[in-house]
Design a protein around this motif. Structure first.
Motif, mmCIF file in Angstrom:
data_model
loop_
_atom_site.group_PDB
_atom_site.id
_atom_site.type_symbol
_atom_site.label_atom_id
_atom_site.label_comp_id
_atom_site.label_asym_id
_atom_site.label_seq_id
_atom_site.Cartn_x
_atom_site.Cartn_y
_atom_site.Cartn_z
ATOM 1 N N GLU A 1 4.031 3.177 -2.364
ATOM 2 C CA GLU A 1 4.967 3.475 -3.441
ATOM 3 C C GLU A 1 5.896 2.293 -3.695
ATOM 4 N N ALA A 2 6.349 1.645 -2.613
ATOM 5 C CA ALA A 2 7.220 0.474 -2.768
ATOM 6 C C ALA A 2 6.485 -0.663 -3.481
ATOM 7 N N ALA A 3 5.220 -0.881 -3.096
ATOM 8 C CA ALA A 3 4.431 -1.936 -3.747
ATOM 9 C C ALA A 3 4.216 -1.605 -5.226
ATOM 10 N N ALA A 4 3.922 -0.333 -5.515
ATOM 11 C CA ALA A 4 3.723 0.073 -6.906
ATOM 12 C C ALA A 4 4.999 -0.115 -7.712
ATOM 13 N N THR A 5 6.139 0.244 -7.111
ATOM 14 C CA THR A 5 7.419 0.085 -7.798
ATOM 15 C C THR A 5 7.685 -1.373 -8.128
ATOM 16 N N ILE A 6 7.463 -2.258 -7.155
ATOM 17 C CA ILE A 6 7.707 -3.687 -7.368
ATOM 18 C C ILE A 6 6.792 -4.229 -8.460
ATOM 19 N N LEU A 7 5.516 -3.844 -8.412
ATOM 20 C CA LEU A 7 4.573 -4.338 -9.408
ATOM 21 C C LEU A 7 4.907 -3.830 -10.812
ATOM 22 N N LEU A 8 5.267 -2.548 -10.911
ATOM 23 C CA LEU A 8 5.606 -1.992 -12.217
ATOM 24 C C LEU A 8 6.865 -2.640 -12.790
ATOM 25 N N LEU A 9 7.874 -2.822 -11.933
ATOM 26 C CA LEU A 9 9.100 -3.468 -12.390
ATOM 27 C C LEU A 9 8.832 -4.926 -12.796
ATOM 28 N N ALA A 10 8.002 -5.608 -12.008
ATOM 29 C CA ALA A 10 7.652 -6.987 -12.355
ATOM 30 C C ALA A 10 6.911 -7.024 -13.689
ATOM 31 N N GLY A 11 6.061 -6.032 -13.923
ATOM 32 C CA GLY A 11 5.357 -5.965 -15.198
ATOM 33 C C GLY A 11 6.302 -5.775 -16.368
ATOM 34 N N VAL A 12 7.307 -4.923 -16.180
ATOM 35 C CA VAL A 12 8.286 -4.699 -17.243
ATOM 36 C C VAL A 12 9.101 -5.962 -17.501
ATOM 37 N N LEU B 1 -0.596 0.684 -10.796
ATOM 38 C CA LEU B 1 -1.396 1.898 -10.914
ATOM 39 C C LEU B 1 -2.457 1.971 -9.823
ATOM 40 N N ALA B 2 -3.016 0.824 -9.433
ATOM 41 C CA ALA B 2 -4.013 0.797 -8.364
ATOM 42 C C ALA B 2 -3.399 1.256 -7.040
ATOM 43 N N CYS B 3 -2.164 0.855 -6.786
ATOM 44 C CA CYS B 3 -1.487 1.298 -5.559
ATOM 45 C C CYS B 3 -1.289 2.812 -5.552
ATOM 46 N N ILE B 4 -0.886 3.346 -6.701
ATOM 47 C CA ILE B 4 -0.688 4.795 -6.801
ATOM 48 C C ILE B 4 -2.014 5.521 -6.611
ATOM 49 N N SER B 5 -3.057 5.025 -7.259
ATOM 50 C CA SER B 5 -4.368 5.666 -7.163
ATOM 51 C C SER B 5 -4.884 5.629 -5.729
ATOM 52 N N TRP B 6 -4.705 4.516 -5.053
ATOM 53 C CA TRP B 6 -5.175 4.391 -3.670
ATOM 54 C C TRP B 6 -4.489 5.414 -2.772
ATOM 55 N N GLN B 7 -3.176 5.571 -2.933
ATOM 56 C CA GLN B 7 -2.462 6.539 -2.098
ATOM 57 C C GLN B 7 -2.909 7.960 -2.405
ATOM 58 N N SER B 8 -3.118 8.261 -3.683
ATOM 59 C CA SER B 8 -3.543 9.613 -4.057
ATOM 60 C C SER B 8 -4.927 9.934 -3.508
ATOM 61 N N LEU B 9 -5.844 8.970 -3.595
ATOM 62 C CA LEU B 9 -7.195 9.209 -3.100
ATOM 63 C C LEU B 9 -7.240 9.271 -1.579
ATOM 64 N N ALA B 10 -6.339 8.545 -0.907
ATOM 65 C CA ALA B 10 -6.311 8.544 0.551
ATOM 66 C C ALA B 10 -5.602 9.756 1.128
ATOM 67 N N SER B 11 -4.899 10.515 0.264
ATOM 68 C CA SER B 11 -4.151 11.672 0.750
ATOM 69 C C SER B 11 -5.110 12.767 1.192
ATOM 70 N N PRO B 12 -4.774 13.496 2.278
ATOM 71 C CA PRO B 12 -5.626 14.601 2.703
ATOM 72 C C PRO B 12 -5.583 15.782 1.757
ATOM 73 N N ARG B 13 -4.572 15.810 0.867
ATOM 74 C CA ARG B 13 -4.491 16.907 -0.097
ATOM 75 C C ARG B 13 -5.323 16.548 -1.315
ATOM 76 N N HIS B 14 -6.385 17.330 -1.546
ATOM 77 C CA HIS B 14 -7.246 17.056 -2.700
ATOM 78 C C HIS B 14 -6.482 17.257 -4.006
ATOM 79 N N ALA B 15 -5.443 18.109 -3.967
ATOM 80 C CA ALA B 15 -4.695 18.382 -5.189
ATOM 81 C C ALA B 15 -3.967 17.143 -5.698
ATOM 82 N N SER B 16 -3.740 16.159 -4.819
ATOM 83 C CA SER B 16 -3.003 14.986 -5.254
ATOM 84 C C SER B 16 -3.788 14.188 -6.298
ATOM 85 N N LEU B 17 -5.112 14.207 -6.235
ATOM 86 C CA LEU B 17 -5.921 13.544 -7.257
ATOM 87 C C LEU B 17 -5.751 14.256 -8.591
ATOM 88 N N LEU B 18 -5.705 15.589 -8.552
ATOM 89 C CA LEU B 18 -5.446 16.348 -9.777
ATOM 90 C C LEU B 18 -4.077 15.983 -10.340
#
Length: 314
Positions: free
Chosen positions: A283-294, A139-156
């Motif tokens: 996204e790849a890091a988030a996918t790996i971490l989420l799958l590892a968590g499962v 989730l931290a990886c996803i949040s970091w990418q969303s906050l770093a995106s130039p589109r403010h709508a991505s945080l929404l």
């Protein structure tokens, strides 16, 4: 052996439900001109109509079987698992993208398993800590990418996806417990009754939604809209939800938490195919971490007897 076969069939039903549910993430991308509330109302009107036709032969018997308590439960499940959830999901897809939304929803297996761990005979919470830490990293990886995106709508989009996650968790836990209590109603009948109640709620929303945007879309757009929402209603709601209810009836809630990961996996696959791209590093890091968590969560739920048999064979 009989129980083992039932569990295997339940797992197959859960996987098939995930494959169909993954299509839900594509619907907002296929018809982006329509608002999330329009998509939700259209899908659940279609779901309600199809469900009403299919449940009609059993309607009188079900009316005699169910009390007011069960009908209130159906209303709650219809809101949390269908209308509210899908509005939030569609908003997340349209403002944050298919991949980000599907990865946030990918936390469902761990969240539902965590809630299920409070049931009797459940795995102790301390054994779930490694999986929870891995999912938090995803989730931290996803949040970091969303906050770093130039589109403010991505945080929404991220916030909508998190709210959708909460809404569907409430639905998954409540639905599983209702199915465990109700033995006079089949899993598919419960799904169809949920569809009827959801359709009625969507009908109440249809009038203000239609008045809010009169003449906004052309005839071709409406035909495309009708095709998409009807397809989603049939495949994802009628068939997919029915398969999920079958799985919920034979598998414990902690195991059902693991089954939700297949929605996430298929949604990611469909999303990358639709966007014709590979995942970004985050996204790849988030996918790996989420799958590892499962996987860590699944290992925590492995019965001790299974581990003993495996070690004895080796």
């Amino acid at each position: 052996m009989h129980q083992e076969n039932k569990s295997r069939l339940g797992m197959l039903a859960g996987i098939a439900a995930g494959a169909l549910w993954g299509l839900v993430f594509l619907a907002p991308a296929l018809i982006p001109a329509f608002q999330p509330l329009e998509l939700s109302v259209g899908r659940y009107l279609a779901y309600g109509l199809i469900a009403a036709v299919l449940v009609a032969p059993s309607w009188r018997r079900l009316l005699r079987t169910l009390s007011w308590r069960e009908w209130r439960g159906l209303v709650w499940l219809s809101l949390t698992g269908n209308i509210v959830y899908y509005v939030l999901l569609a908003s997340a897809v349209q403002t944050g993208g298919v991949a980000m939304t599907s990865m946030v929803i990918g936390l469902l297996p761990l969240v539902v398993t965590l809630v299920g761990s409070r049931d009797r005979h459940a795995v102790p919470l301390r054994r779930l800590i490694p999986s929870l830490l891995l999912s938090a990293g995803g989730l931290a990886c996803i949040s970091w990418q969303s906050l770093a995106s130039p589109r403010h709508a991505s945080l929404l989009g991220l916030l909508c996806a998190l709210a959708a996650l909460l809404s569907w968790t409430v639905y998954a836990v409540g639905n599983s417990r209702w199915l465990g209590r109700l033995r006079s109603v089949s899993a598919q009948e419960w799904n169809l009754l949920t569809g009827v109640v959801t359709g009625a709620a969507a009908l109440l929303l249809a009038i203000p939604v239609a008045l809010a945007a009169p003449g906004k879309h052309g005839g071709t757009a409406w035909l495309q809209f009708a095709g998409v929402v009807t397809g989603v209603a049939l495949l994802c709601s009628v068939v997919g939800n029915g398969l999920w209810n079958q799985a919920s009836r034979v598998l414990p809630l902690t195991m059902m938490g693991q089954m939700i990961v297949f929605e996430f996996l298929f949604a990611l696959l469909y999303g990358y195919l639709w966007e014709q791209r590979l995942p970004t590093p985050a996204e790849a890091a988030a996918t790996i971490l989420l799958l590892a968590g499962v996987l860590a969560c699944a290992a925590a739920h492995r019965p001790p007897s299974c581990a003993a048999r495996v070690s004895g064979i080796s």
